[in-house]
Design a protein around this motif. Sequence first.
Motif, PDB file in Angstrom:
ATOM      1  N   VAL A  20       0.841  -1.207   0.000  1.00  0.00           N
ATOM      2  CA  VAL A  20       0.000   0.000   0.000  1.00  0.00           C
ATOM      3  C   VAL A  20       0.871   1.251   0.000  1.00  0.00           C
ATOM      4  CG1 VAL A  20      -1.630   1.347   1.392  1.00  0.00           C
ATOM      5  CG2 VAL A  20      -2.049  -1.076   0.993  1.00  0.00           C
ATOM      6  N   LEU A  21       1.933   1.282   0.789  1.00  0.00           N
ATOM      7  CA  LEU A  21       2.831   2.431   0.803  1.00  0.00           C
ATOM      8  C   LEU A  21       3.520   2.613  -0.550  1.00  0.00           C
ATOM      9  CD1 LEU A  21       4.454   2.280   4.339  1.00  0.00           C
ATOM     10  CD2 LEU A  21       2.869   3.989   3.451  1.00  0.00           C
ATOM     11  N   PHE A  22       3.946   1.530  -1.155  1.00  0.00           N
ATOM     12  CA  PHE A  22       4.608   1.603  -2.458  1.00  0.00           C
ATOM     13  C   PHE A  22       3.679   2.204  -3.509  1.00  0.00           C
ATOM     14  CE2 PHE A  22       5.610  -0.369  -6.574  1.00  0.00           C
ATOM     15  CZ  PHE A  22       6.895   0.111  -6.755  1.00  0.00           C
ATOM     16  N   TYR A  23       2.468   1.692  -3.607  1.00  0.00           N
ATOM     17  CA  TYR A  23       1.523   2.207  -4.591  1.00  0.00           C
ATOM     18  C   TYR A  23       1.020   3.599  -4.214  1.00  0.00           C
ATOM     19  CZ  TYR A  23       1.460  -2.085  -7.246  1.00  0.00           C
ATOM     20  OH  TYR A  23       1.830  -3.133  -8.035  1.00  0.00           O
ATOM     21  N   GLY A  24       0.965   3.894  -2.917  1.00  0.00           N
ATOM     22  CA  GLY A  24       0.570   5.235  -2.477  1.00  0.00           C
ATOM     23  C   GLY A  24       1.567   6.292  -2.919  1.00  0.00           C
ATOM     24  N   VAL A  25       2.858   5.973  -2.798  1.00  0.00           N
ATOM     25  CA  VAL A  25       3.896   6.912  -3.234  1.00  0.00           C
ATOM     26  C   VAL A  25       3.816   7.119  -4.742  1.00  0.00           C
ATOM     27  CG1 VAL A  25       6.392   7.173  -3.489  1.00  0.00           C
ATOM     28  CG2 VAL A  25       5.444   6.491  -1.299  1.00  0.00           C
ATOM     29  N   ILE A  26       3.589   6.066  -5.482  1.00  0.00           N
ATOM     30  CA  ILE A  26       3.454   6.203  -6.941  1.00  0.00           C
ATOM     31  C   ILE A  26       2.212   7.026  -7.290  1.00  0.00           C
ATOM     32  CG2 ILE A  26       2.993   4.916  -9.073  1.00  0.00           C
ATOM     33  CD1 ILE A  26       4.857   2.756  -8.022  1.00  0.00           C
ATOM     34  N   ALA A  27       1.113   6.800  -6.584  1.00  0.00           N
ATOM     35  CA  ALA A  27      -0.113   7.558  -6.860  1.00  0.00           C
ATOM     36  C   ALA A  27       0.067   9.040  -6.536  1.00  0.00           C
ATOM     37  CB  ALA A  27      -1.273   6.974  -6.062  1.00  0.00           C
ATOM     38  N   ILE A  28       0.780   9.338  -5.453  1.00  0.00           N
ATOM     39  CA  ILE A  28       1.014  10.731  -5.096  1.00  0.00           C
ATOM     40  C   ILE A  28       1.896  11.411  -6.142  1.00  0.00           C
ATOM     41  CG2 ILE A  28       2.254  12.201  -3.441  1.00  0.00           C
ATOM     42  CD1 ILE A  28       1.115  10.396  -1.242  1.00  0.00           C
ATOM     43  N   HIS A  29       2.890  10.698  -6.642  1.00  0.00           N
ATOM     44  CA  HIS A  29       3.759  11.302  -7.646  1.00  0.00           C
ATOM     45  C   HIS A  29       3.074  11.449  -8.998  1.00  0.00           C
ATOM     46  CE1 HIS A  29       7.023  10.971  -4.840  1.00  0.00           C
ATOM     47  NE2 HIS A  29       7.720  11.713  -5.657  1.00  0.00           N
ATOM     48  N   ASP A  30       1.948  10.829  -9.172  1.00  0.00           N
ATOM     49  CA  ASP A  30       1.208  10.927 -10.423  1.00  0.00           C
ATOM     50  C   ASP A  30       0.227  12.110 -10.412  1.00  0.00           C
ATOM     51  OD1 ASP A  30       1.058   9.828 -12.940  1.00  0.00           O
ATOM     52  OD2 ASP A  30      -0.728   8.645 -12.464  1.00  0.00           O
ATOM     53  N   ILE A  31       0.066  12.773  -9.280  1.00  0.00           N
ATOM     54  CA  ILE A  31      -0.891  13.879  -9.171  1.00  0.00           C
ATOM     55  C   ILE A  31      -0.567  15.022 -10.136  1.00  0.00           C
ATOM     56  CG2 ILE A  31      -1.745  15.697  -7.626  1.00  0.00           C
ATOM     57  CD1 ILE A  31      -1.724  13.624  -5.389  1.00  0.00           C
ATOM     58  N   PRO A  32       0.680  15.507 -10.234  1.00  0.00           N
ATOM     59  CA  PRO A  32       0.937  16.587 -11.206  1.00  0.00           C
ATOM     60  C   PRO A  32       0.593  16.195 -12.642  1.00  0.00           C
ATOM     61  CG  PRO A  32       2.761  16.439  -9.687  1.00  0.00           C
ATOM     62  CD  PRO A  32       1.872  15.264  -9.417  1.00  0.00           C
ATOM     63  N   TYR A  33       0.852  14.952 -13.001  1.00  0.00           N
ATOM     64  CA  TYR A  33       0.505  14.515 -14.357  1.00  0.00           C
ATOM     65  C   TYR A  33      -1.004  14.521 -14.556  1.00  0.00           C
ATOM     66  CZ  TYR A  33      -0.381  11.477 -18.318  1.00  0.00           C
ATOM     67  OH  TYR A  33      -0.847  10.969 -19.497  1.00  0.00           O
ATOM     68  N   VAL A  53      11.118  10.510 -12.568  1.00  0.00           N
ATOM     69  CA  VAL A  53      12.484  10.857 -12.164  1.00  0.00           C
ATOM     70  C   VAL A  53      12.491  11.315 -10.707  1.00  0.00           C
ATOM     71  CG1 VAL A  53      14.374  12.486 -12.579  1.00  0.00           C
ATOM     72  CG2 VAL A  53      13.225  11.388 -14.502  1.00  0.00           C
ATOM     73  N   SER A  54      11.424  11.991 -10.299  1.00  0.00           N
ATOM     74  CA  SER A  54      11.326  12.479  -8.930  1.00  0.00           C
ATOM     75  C   SER A  54      11.307  11.336  -7.915  1.00  0.00           C
ATOM     76  CB  SER A  54      10.078  13.338  -8.774  1.00  0.00           C
ATOM     77  OG  SER A  54       9.966  13.828  -7.462  1.00  0.00           O
ATOM     78  N   LEU A  55      10.827  10.181  -8.320  1.00  0.00           N
ATOM     79  CA  LEU A  55      10.864   9.022  -7.415  1.00  0.00           C
ATOM     80  C   LEU A  55      12.300   8.650  -7.056  1.00  0.00           C
ATOM     81  CD1 LEU A  55       8.155   6.675  -8.944  1.00  0.00           C
ATOM     82  CD2 LEU A  55       8.109   7.722  -6.693  1.00  0.00           C
ATOM     83  N   PHE A  56      13.206   8.859  -7.968  1.00  0.00           N
ATOM     84  CA  PHE A  56      14.601   8.474  -7.757  1.00  0.00           C
ATOM     85  C   PHE A  56      15.473   9.613  -7.246  1.00  0.00           C
ATOM     86  CE2 PHE A  56      12.880   5.744 -11.125  1.00  0.00           C
ATOM     87  CZ  PHE A  56      12.931   4.539 -10.447  1.00  0.00           C
ATOM     88  N   THR A  57      14.906  10.807  -7.106  1.00  0.00           N
ATOM     89  CA  THR A  57      15.670  11.944  -6.584  1.00  0.00           C
ATOM     90  C   THR A  57      15.157  12.358  -5.211  1.00  0.00           C
ATOM     91  OG1 THR A  57      14.217  13.515  -7.692  1.00  0.00           O
ATOM     92  CG2 THR A  57      16.225  12.842  -8.872  1.00  0.00           C
ATOM     93  N   LEU A  58      14.636  11.414  -4.476  1.00  0.00           N
ATOM     94  CA  LEU A  58      14.118  11.648  -3.125  1.00  0.00           C
ATOM     95  C   LEU A  58      13.030  12.719  -3.092  1.00  0.00           C
ATOM     96  CD1 LEU A  58      17.467  11.466  -1.149  1.00  0.00           C
ATOM     97  CD2 LEU A  58      15.795   9.653  -1.502  1.00  0.00           C
ATOM     98  N   HIS A  59      12.212  12.745  -4.112  1.00  0.00           N
ATOM     99  CA  HIS A  59      11.001  13.573  -4.195  1.00  0.00           C
ATOM    100  C   HIS A  59      11.293  15.073  -4.224  1.00  0.00           C
ATOM    101  CE1 HIS A  59       9.604   9.676  -2.977  1.00  0.00           C
ATOM    102  NE2 HIS A  59      10.169   9.813  -1.804  1.00  0.00           N
ATOM    103  N   VAL A  60      12.481  15.466  -4.618  1.00  0.00           N
ATOM    104  CA  VAL A  60      12.849  16.877  -4.648  1.00  0.00           C
ATOM    105  C   VAL A  60      12.088  17.617  -5.748  1.00  0.00           C
ATOM    106  CG1 VAL A  60      14.756  18.467  -5.061  1.00  0.00           C
ATOM    107  CG2 VAL A  60      15.108  16.433  -3.679  1.00  0.00           C
ATOM    108  N   LEU A  61      11.860  16.983  -6.863  1.00  0.00           N
ATOM    109  CA  LEU A  61      11.228  17.643  -8.005  1.00  0.00           C
ATOM    110  C   LEU A  61       9.712  17.775  -7.883  1.00  0.00           C
ATOM    111  CD1 LEU A  61      13.126  15.889 -10.923  1.00  0.00           C
ATOM    112  CD2 LEU A  61      13.604  18.110  -9.916  1.00  0.00           C
TER     113      LEU A  61
END
Length: 140
Positions: A20-33, A53-61
């Motif tokens: 759930v945490l793994f898919y939650g992080v992916i879902a949150i990073h998909d919000i701007p798209y 790319v932001s997933l691999f840069t510790l969410h900085v972007l």
Amino acid sequence: MGDPFLNYLALGILFFVAVVLFYGVIAIHDIPYRIAKSRDHPHQDAIHAAGWVSLFTLHVLWPFLWIWAMTYRPERGWGFKAAPTDETERTALAEEVAELRRRVAHLEAQARPVGSPEVRVPTRPEAGAAPELRQDVGAR
């Protein structure tokens, strides 16, 4: 050792929380798209790629992607002021033209003393010819 059922239950809950945490992080990073897609953003593919790319840069972007996605709207583009509709623009222009005509008429009335001859200037002189002024002095 304890009850094997509770050990497997704890392991299942731990696995479930991790998924759930793994898919939650992916879902949150998909919000701007998703925002960019709903606004028909011209750079929505770039925002989607930068989200991964932001997933691999510790969410900085991610905050910058969110701002980038939010800055564009189809009805107004990149600006902050709402674009006028055709009817609104026509009405505003018609009001401005009427106001300018009223001001010009007022200034012409102030500039011409009462009883003075009227001076007319041709609107389109011939090419190369100097414009001539004609005074109409009418017998009243």
